[in-house]
Motif scaffolding. Structure first.
Motif, mmCIF file in Angstrom:
data_model
loop_
_atom_site.group_PDB
_atom_site.id
_atom_site.type_symbol
_atom_site.label_atom_id
_atom_site.label_comp_id
_atom_site.label_asym_id
_atom_site.label_seq_id
_atom_site.Cartn_x
_atom_site.Cartn_y
_atom_site.Cartn_z
ATOM 1 N N LEU A 285 48.173 -0.284 4.142
ATOM 2 C CA LEU A 285 48.021 -0.387 5.589
ATOM 3 C C LEU A 285 48.978 -1.419 6.154
ATOM 4 C CD1 LEU A 285 44.109 -0.561 5.858
ATOM 5 C CD2 LEU A 285 45.558 1.462 6.063
ATOM 6 N N ARG A 286 49.335 -1.221 7.426
ATOM 7 C CA ARG A 286 50.135 -2.230 8.111
ATOM 8 C C ARG A 286 49.628 -2.363 9.539
ATOM 9 N NH1 ARG A 286 53.988 -1.889 11.634
ATOM 10 N NH2 ARG A 286 54.590 0.126 12.454
ATOM 11 N N LEU A 287 49.804 -3.549 10.080
ATOM 12 C CA LEU A 287 49.429 -3.798 11.469
ATOM 13 C C LEU A 287 50.535 -3.308 12.385
ATOM 14 C CD1 LEU A 287 47.938 -7.399 11.208
ATOM 15 C CD2 LEU A 287 46.694 -5.309 11.763
ATOM 16 N N LYS A 288 50.164 -2.612 13.444
ATOM 17 C CA LYS A 288 51.127 -2.170 14.452
ATOM 18 C C LYS A 288 51.471 -3.303 15.404
ATOM 19 C CE LYS A 288 49.070 2.442 14.729
ATOM 20 N NZ LYS A 288 48.435 3.399 15.655
ATOM 21 N N GLN A 289 50.565 -4.264 15.508
ATOM 22 C CA GLN A 289 50.757 -5.420 16.388
ATOM 23 C C GLN A 289 50.006 -6.592 15.779
ATOM 24 O OE1 GLN A 289 48.878 -3.457 19.717
ATOM 25 N NE2 GLN A 289 47.113 -4.809 19.587
ATOM 26 N N PRO A 290 50.390 -7.810 16.123
ATOM 27 C CA PRO A 290 49.678 -8.973 15.585
ATOM 28 C C PRO A 290 48.196 -8.957 15.979
ATOM 29 C CG PRO A 290 51.737 -9.640 16.585
ATOM 30 C CD PRO A 290 51.523 -8.198 16.950
ATOM 31 N N LEU A 291 47.373 -9.521 15.109
ATOM 32 C CA LEU A 291 45.928 -9.564 15.301
ATOM 33 C C LEU A 291 45.494 -11.025 15.398
ATOM 34 C CD1 LEU A 291 43.219 -7.990 15.294
ATOM 35 C CD2 LEU A 291 43.234 -8.218 12.804
ATOM 36 N N LEU A 292 44.795 -11.361 16.469
ATOM 37 C CA LEU A 292 44.304 -12.721 16.658
ATOM 38 C C LEU A 292 43.135 -12.984 15.728
ATOM 39 C CD1 LEU A 292 44.349 -15.395 18.295
ATOM 40 C CD2 LEU A 292 42.675 -14.322 19.815
ATOM 41 N N ALA A 293 43.198 -14.072 14.987
ATOM 42 C CA ALA A 293 42.107 -14.471 14.101
ATOM 43 C C ALA A 293 41.825 -15.949 14.303
ATOM 44 C CB ALA A 293 42.476 -14.193 12.652
ATOM 45 N N LEU A 294 40.620 -16.341 13.987
ATOM 46 C CA LEU A 294 40.208 -17.740 14.056
ATOM 47 C C LEU A 294 39.964 -18.250 12.653
ATOM 48 C CD1 LEU A 294 37.548 -17.394 16.895
ATOM 49 C CD2 LEU A 294 39.940 -18.058 17.138
ATOM 50 N N ILE A 295 40.473 -19.427 12.371
ATOM 51 C CA ILE A 295 40.213 -20.093 11.097
ATOM 52 C C ILE A 295 39.337 -21.296 11.404
ATOM 53 C CG2 ILE A 295 41.196 -21.335 9.136
ATOM 54 C CD1 ILE A 295 42.094 -18.539 9.014
ATOM 55 N N GLU A 296 38.182 -21.350 10.766
ATOM 56 C CA GLU A 296 37.278 -22.484 10.937
ATOM 57 C C GLU A 296 36.988 -23.091 9.579
ATOM 58 O OE1 GLU A 296 33.891 -20.795 12.925
ATOM 59 O OE2 GLU A 296 34.845 -20.978 14.883
ATOM 60 N N GLN A 297 36.880 -24.404 9.562
ATOM 61 C CA GLN A 297 36.523 -25.102 8.340
ATOM 62 C C GLN A 297 35.185 -25.784 8.568
ATOM 63 O OE1 GLN A 297 39.127 -28.303 7.209
ATOM 64 N NE2 GLN A 297 38.133 -28.591 5.245
ATOM 65 N N ASN A 298 34.256 -25.567 7.651
ATOM 66 C CA ASN A 298 32.992 -26.289 7.703
ATOM 67 C C ASN A 298 32.871 -27.147 6.451
ATOM 68 O OD1 ASN A 298 31.864 -24.624 5.584
ATOM 69 N ND2 ASN A 298 31.499 -23.052 7.104
ATOM 70 N N GLU A 299 31.693 -27.667 6.171
ATOM 71 C CA GLU A 299 31.534 -28.551 5.010
ATOM 72 C C GLU A 299 31.814 -27.869 3.680
ATOM 73 O OE1 GLU A 299 28.428 -28.014 6.785
ATOM 74 O OE2 GLU A 299 28.609 -29.641 8.202
ATOM 75 N N LYS A 300 31.623 -26.541 3.645
ATOM 76 C CA LYS A 300 31.693 -25.824 2.375
ATOM 77 C C LYS A 300 32.956 -25.003 2.164
ATOM 78 C CE LYS A 300 26.704 -25.237 2.063
ATOM 79 N NZ LYS A 300 25.617 -24.286 1.873
ATOM 80 N N GLU A 301 33.492 -24.424 3.242
ATOM 81 C CA GLU A 301 34.547 -23.422 3.062
ATOM 82 C C GLU A 301 35.323 -23.192 4.348
ATOM 83 O OE1 GLU A 301 31.072 -20.153 3.893
ATOM 84 O OE2 GLU A 301 31.964 -20.242 1.921
ATOM 85 N N PHE A 302 36.366 -22.368 4.207
ATOM 86 C CA PHE A 302 37.125 -21.887 5.358
ATOM 87 C C PHE A 302 36.637 -20.475 5.678
ATOM 88 C CE2 PHE A 302 39.867 -25.169 3.746
ATOM 89 C CZ PHE A 302 40.458 -25.703 4.875
#
Length: 108
Positions: free
Chosen positions: A23-40
């Motif tokens: 698969l490939r993206l036709k356009q960029p996809l907005l994502a959020l990266i959050e870090q908590n005490e345990k993981e990303f």
């Protein structure tokens, strides 16, 4: 995600690549990266799909794999077997993702 976990850090990123041979993206996809005490956690506000990992990169890879799995699951099920929310997500995925020639040659 549980509400009792404290978010340490949050940022937006644009994914331009799913790191997939199929698969490939036709356009960029907005994502959020959050870090908590345990993981990303890598989450996309447009779809109900997320990925987790010990590092940002692991969370992004997990998210990409989950997105690919969801794409093929929705495709297999077809709209008539999906609920309203899942149809909405499927239609969005169809607008931003396309199968590559590698996938087409496998199914031929």
């Amino acid at each position: 995600m549980p509400t009792d976990i404290t978010i340490k850090q949050s940022k937006q990123i644009l994914l331009s690549n799913l790191r997939s041979f199929n698969l490939r993206l036709k356009q960029p996809l907005l994502a959020l990266i959050e870090q908590n005490e345990k993981e990303f956690v890598c989450d996309c506000p447009d779809v109900d799909i997320y990925g987790v990992g010990d590092t940002e990169q692991e969370a992004i890879v997990d998210f990409s794999e989950n997105l690919e799995d969801s794409f093929y699951l929705f495709k297999k099920e077809g709209e008539k077997n999906l609920g309203k929310q899942m149809i909405h997500i499927w239609r969005f995925l169809e607008t931003i993702i396309e199968e590559t020639d590698a996938t087409e040659s496998k199914t031929s």
